[in-house]
Design an enzyme around this catalytic site. Structure first.
Site, mmCIF file in Angstrom:
data_model
loop_
_atom_site.group_PDB
_atom_site.id
_atom_site.type_symbol
_atom_site.label_atom_id
_atom_site.label_comp_id
_atom_site.label_asym_id
_atom_site.label_seq_id
_atom_site.Cartn_x
_atom_site.Cartn_y
_atom_site.Cartn_z
ATOM 1 N N SER A 189 0.798 -1.239 0.000
ATOM 2 C CA SER A 189 0.000 0.000 0.000
ATOM 3 C C SER A 189 0.827 1.283 0.000
ATOM 4 C CB SER A 189 -0.930 0.016 1.201
ATOM 5 O OG SER A 189 -1.978 -0.881 0.987
ATOM 6 N N LYS B 214 0.401 3.604 -2.759
ATOM 7 C CA LYS B 214 -0.798 4.460 -2.923
ATOM 8 C C LYS B 214 -0.470 5.951 -3.041
ATOM 9 C CE LYS B 214 -3.984 1.081 -0.943
ATOM 10 N NZ LYS B 214 -4.486 0.541 0.330
ATOM 11 N N TYR C 130 -3.180 -2.377 -10.487
ATOM 12 C CA TYR C 130 -3.026 -2.150 -9.043
ATOM 13 C C TYR C 130 -2.185 -3.259 -8.400
ATOM 14 C CZ TYR C 130 -4.365 -2.184 -4.105
ATOM 15 O OH TYR C 130 -4.327 -2.245 -2.728
ATOM 16 N N TYR D 259 -4.903 3.958 7.909
ATOM 17 C CA TYR D 259 -6.301 3.463 7.921
ATOM 18 C C TYR D 259 -6.993 3.773 9.245
ATOM 19 C CZ TYR D 259 -3.890 1.005 4.254
ATOM 20 O OH TYR D 259 -3.110 0.706 3.182
ATOM 21 N N VAL E 55 1.323 -3.989 3.756
ATOM 22 C CA VAL E 55 1.302 -5.321 4.382
ATOM 23 C C VAL E 55 2.585 -6.119 4.105
ATOM 24 C CG1 VAL E 55 -1.203 -5.577 4.603
ATOM 25 C CG2 VAL E 55 -0.068 -6.291 2.482
#
Ligand code: DON
Length: 306
Positions: free
Chosen positions: A61, A64, A190, A242, A260
């Site tokens: 992530s 992102k 992605y 998050y 992760v």
């Protein structure tokens, strides 16, 4: 400073075994829970490191903010903002239930999976492969490392098992939030972006560019306009971790992004970029020892922006 980093790693080493390796992407279970590394690049051009800072892992992530930057560079702030919101979701990264009402672009942001898949749809390129290559190239430039590449085993592992992300892609499509006809191709873009292989050094360099508002280390030219750093850093602050972002803001107080794969990239505006690696994750998907190291580093160096 390097002594301080060594000290922090020793103080935090026991936390590495409190986390668990991500197993919903089977290839990630090959990670080593004992790995712990940190790398810092400061505004005066100095570099400090300790532990397993040379170890490679997938960016996951932490790509992102790079997808968001590429989308901003391709479309400008107004268009990107009109397609995807900026409010913290307070939900897990892969949540489907973003809202009690009908799903709107305002209910997602570029740091959660649905928003990041929407960013892939805004990135320019004739084919999805071209979009992947452009994101890979931007990652290499930001990290100052032309050798960065994709980990094909992790990519294929996520492609085989990533049905929730496929569901998120189709949800975006069914609510008219993306225009793409080929949702599989979009989600594949992605998956590949998440499988880019980096080190904590690479993450520190990328964090440095966000901390210095678009400037590469030792270079006055900007890779992107300063206002894009404001945009990205703000969303990193409210949703980079998050549903752990509030706690992280109180304890660390820096824009940051977790993955992760076990990485965390943190941005100390005007001061430094920080890259951390420790693959043991908490239930929110954030590196347990990584957060502890950042917490101690922030306190010792008065890094909190609050
Ligand atoms: O989409 C996924 O599930 C992964 N490729 C990335 C998720 C992730 O890194 C969440 N962050 N902590």
């Amino acid at each position: 400073m390097e002594e301080l980093l060594e000290e922090l790693l020793e103080e935090c080493r026991h936390y590495t075994r409190e986390g668990k390796l991500a197993d919903y992407i089977p290839e990630l279970t090959k990670g080593n829970l004992d790995d712990l590394g940190v790398y810092v690049v400061t505004s005066d051009g100095k570099r400090y490191r300790a532990g397993d800072y040379k170890k490679q892992f997938t960016i996951q992530s932490i790509v992102k903010p790079i997808l968001l930057l590429q989308a901003l560079m391709d479309n400008g702030i107004d268009y990107v903002r009109s397609r995807v919101g900026v409010e913290a979701t307070g939900k897990p990264f892969d949540a489907i239930n973003m809202t009690d009402q009908s799903l709107l672009s305002e209910n997602i942001n570029p740091m959660v999976n649905m928003g990041a898949i929407a960013m892939c749809s805004l990135i320019k390129g004739d084919t999805y492969e071209q979009r992947v290559q452009r994101v890979l190239e931007l990652t290499r430039v930001l990290a100052g490392n032309p050798e960065i590449d994709i980990d094909h085993d992790v990519y294929l592992s996520e492609k085989r098992t990533g049905n929730k992300n496929r569901a998120l892609g189709y949800l975006l499509k069914s609510y008219g939030m993306i225009q793409d006809e080929d949702v599989e191709g979009l989600v594949d873009c992605y998956f590949q972006a998440c499988s880019i292989k980096v080190t904590s050094k690479d993450l520190a360099n990328i964090g440095y560019v966000l901390a210095s508002r678009g400037r590469l280390p030792g270079n006055e030219d900007r890779v992107f306009p300063s206002k894009y750093a404001t945009y990205v850093n703000a969303i990193l602050t409210t949703c980079g971790m998050y549903d752990g972002s509030g706690d992280f803001a109180v304890k660390v107080g820096l824009p940051a992004k977790s993955g992760v794969g076990g990485g965390i990239m943190a941005v100390a505006p005007t001061r430094m970029g920080i890259g951390i690696f420790s693959p043991g994750l908490d239930e929110k998907g954030n590196s347990v020892a990584g957060i502890k190291v950042l917490e101690k580093l922030s306190k010792r160096m008065y890094l909190s922006i609050f």
